[in-house]
Scaffold this active site. Structure first.
Site, short mmCIF file in Angstrom:
data_model
loop_
_atom_site.label_atom_id
_atom_site.label_comp_id
_atom_site.label_asym_id
_atom_site.label_seq_id
_atom_site.Cartn_x
_atom_site.Cartn_y
_atom_site.Cartn_z
N GLY A 14 0.94 -1.32 -0.27
CA GLY A 14 -0.15 -0.40 -0.03
C GLY A 14 0.79 1.17 -0.20
N ALA A 17 2.70 4.68 -3.01
CA ALA A 17 2.83 4.16 -4.38
C ALA A 17 1.73 3.38 -4.67
CB ALA A 17 3.96 3.41 -4.56
N ILE A 44 3.03 -4.62 8.24
CA ILE A 44 4.48 -3.56 7.80
C ILE A 44 4.01 -1.86 7.57
CG2 ILE A 44 5.74 -4.07 5.26
CD1 ILE A 44 5.11 -6.70 5.52
N VAL A 49 7.46 8.67 1.15
CA VAL A 49 8.28 8.36 0.80
C VAL A 49 8.63 10.31 0.50
CG1 VAL A 49 8.05 6.99 -1.03
CG2 VAL A 49 6.70 9.33 -1.37
N ALA A 52 6.67 17.13 0.49
CA ALA A 52 7.24 18.05 0.10
C ALA A 52 6.75 17.54 -1.25
CB ALA A 52 8.01 18.86 -0.51
N LYS A 80 2.92 25.47 -1.67
CA LYS A 80 4.90 25.75 -2.54
C LYS A 80 5.01 26.33 -3.54
CE LYS A 80 8.35 22.23 -3.19
NZ LYS A 80 8.76 20.92 -3.20
N PRO A 98 12.16 27.89 -8.17
CA PRO A 98 11.12 28.38 -8.27
C PRO A 98 10.53 27.41 -8.91
CG PRO A 98 12.12 29.59 -9.27
CD PRO A 98 12.87 29.06 -8.91
N LEU A 335 9.36 2.84 -4.10
CA LEU A 335 11.16 2.35 -3.60
C LEU A 335 11.17 1.31 -3.89
CD1 LEU A 335 10.44 3.35 0.32
CD2 LEU A 335 11.43 4.93 -1.55
N ILE A 348 7.61 11.06 -5.22
CA ILE A 348 6.07 11.13 -5.73
C ILE A 348 5.58 11.30 -6.81
CG2 ILE A 348 3.56 12.29 -5.20
CD1 ILE A 348 3.85 12.63 -2.15
#
Length: 517
Positions: A14, A17, A44, A49, A52, A80, A98, A335, A348
């Site tokens: 899960g 990802a 688990i 990840v 931001a 952001k 930026p 990952l 992400i």
């Protein structure tokens, strides 16, 4: 895949990802033709990840039909506008990368060439003064980009700071409402076809066997399917990207959240600070060859502005990627497919990239080799371009005050990156490509922010007289200042009345890929 009978897709794992993959597949695939099962164990833990993101996530959410305000509320998100880098080029330096362009092209020549000439004439203003995103970030303001093409308000994009665990929970609800079946438990066995080596099923600790045609490995660094079962080779990049560990801890907010991420270079790595509505994310990424875990833990805790809200979370990793992201009937996402450290918030994005590529190259049941080969070529190219951009941050430095930075400054770098840097140093030219996460404005931001200054600017800049150039740049600066003055404070977007007050935002049109990086 052959749609004459229902095909079975199994997602193992899960987290961010797994649930991003689940959400996209339940959105795009017809449930009459495809069944989708996700298996995960609450015993688990997930790595998480990062908090931001980059602006591409806006497009992903939009494709899923997710309301942005609901997403912001559910994930405790803030906006952001970019990343501030402190002490990277040398001690005391600071610049913001930026999500947007600098100035505007003049007579079809990129703006940074005009800035370079003005700099040679003695004007030492930073190039960030010509970015609406930078000026707004420093003023702690935020507004949605506008569509008026000549306005500075159309020259930037935005991303989010989010709680990644909450985002996974949000997408789980989204996916289950569209027919996904979640199975709780651990995988104890993976079965393969004896002739082809294709995965045929997984067996759970409950004894349940789950058959599948396509398997998606979201099991994190373990790589349960892609590595442990299919033995897919891993390409190690740790000789370029030395950091191999991270410590993270959330802390109480002590001030209004900033509309940008902070990345501060330290003696053997760097520290992040990510402001959410409910807390501030803090962490240090470091190289264990040059500093101890205990020293990092002490340094991190001493740097917090507010009280820690949890115990330190320790993570070990190796930078690199699978040589095959898609192997046989298994696609690795997250990952399990590879890892490039958290700098520039790419994790992400890489999840999103592989998901959307999978949908683009979605297979028939024969798993055509040409399709999987092209998929793997595309993913490899994207990974390597991001890798080179991250290496640039470490290598483009004057720092020699610690063994870590001295190594980074003097190390051999990939040939493609060496070529790019030499090209920019010669005449400010940025290698152009249309496919890739980081485009010209991003490379310019890091080059100039970290002291890689070209020896010359484009000669066609001289079509403007010195007076015309100064007047043009003055007008751009003033237009940006006037635009930012009209923006509300970033914190106003999270007041009780924010949802009704700020209820419109532009769609994440794909031309943003050419506007920001």
């Amino acid at each position: 895949m052959n749609t004459k009978k229902q095909q079975r897709i199994v997602i193992v794992g899960g987290g961010t990802a797994g649930w991003m993959a689940a959400a996209a597949l339940t959105k795009f695939l017809n449930p009459l033709h495809y069944s989708i099962t996700l298996v995960e164990s609450e015993l688990i833990g997930t790595v998480g990840v990062g908090e931001a993101t980059v602006p591409h996530l806006r497009y992903f959410n939009e494709v899923l039909g997710i309301n942005e305000h609901e997403f912001m509320e559910k994930t405790s998100a803030t906006y952001k506008l970019g990343v501030e880098f402190l002490n990277w080029g040398k001690q005391g330096d600071a610049y913001i990368h930026p999500f947007g362009t600098y100035g505007k092209s003049i007579k079809d020549i990129s703006f940074h060439h005009y800035w370079l000439k003005q700099r040679q004439l003695g004007d030492k203003r930073p190039i960030g003064d010509y970015s609406a995103a930078v000026v707004a970030a420093k003023a702690e303001k935020f507004a949605y980009p506008q569509r008026e093409i000549n306005s500075p308000a159309s020259k930037f994009s935005y991303a989010f700071h989010i709680d990644a665990n909450r985002y996974a929970i949000f997408l789980r609800s989204y996916s289950e409402s569209r027919g996904l079946v979640r199975v709780e438990g651990k995988v104890t066995q993976v079965k393969q076809d004896s002739d082809s080596g294709f995965i045929t099923s997984i067996v759970m600790d409950s004894g349940q066997e789950i058959n599948g045609n396509l398997f998606i490995d979201c099991s994190g660094f373990r790589g349960l399917l892609i590595e442990q079962t299919l033995k897919t080779e891993f390409e190690d990049w740790s000789h370029w990207l030395l950091c191999d560990r991270a410590l993270a801890v959330p802390a109480q907010n002590v001030s209004e959240p900033l509309p940008y991420t902070k990345a501060t270079a330290l003696k053997a790595g760097w520290q992040w600070r990510i402001p959410l509505q409910s807390r501030t994310g803090n962490g240090q990424v470091y190289c264990s060859r040059y500093i101890s875990d205990d020293e990092v833990a002490t340094s991190l805790l001493e740097s917090l502005d507010g009280e820690p809200l949890a115990n330190l979370n320790f993570l070990q990793f190796k930078t690199g990627r699978r040589k095959l992201t898609w192997n046989k009937n298994c696609v690795a996402i997250g990952l399990s497919s590879g890892f490039i450290e958290p700098l520039e918030s790419t994790s992400i994005h890489l999840i999103q990239l592989v998901i959307m590529k999978l949908i683009e190259f979605f297979p028939h049941d024969d798993f055509d080799e040409a399709t999987t080969a092209e998929f793997n070529r595309d993913i490899a190219m994207e990974y390597e371009r991001i890798r080179d951009f991250i290496i640039l941050h470490y290598h483009a430095t004057e720092r020699d005050d610690t063994p870590f930075w001295n190594y980074c400054r003097t190390m051999e770098i990939p040939e493609n990156l060496r070529y790019k840097m030499d090209l920019f140093r010669a005449q400010g030219h940025v290698e152009r490509y249309t496919r890739g996460m980081f485009l010209e404005p991003s490379w310019v931001a890091v080059y100039l922010g970290q002291g890689v200054i070209p020896r010359a600017y484009h000669p066609l800049v001289n079509r403007l007289t010195d007076y015309q150039l100064a007047a043009e740049l003055y007008d751009i600066r003033q237009s940006i200042v006037n635009t930012v003055k009209k923006m509300p404070a970033h914190a106003e977007h999270f007041s009780p009345s924010a949802i009704s007050k700020f209820n419109e935002w532009p769609p994440a049109a794909m031309n943003l890929y050419g506007v920001f990086s």
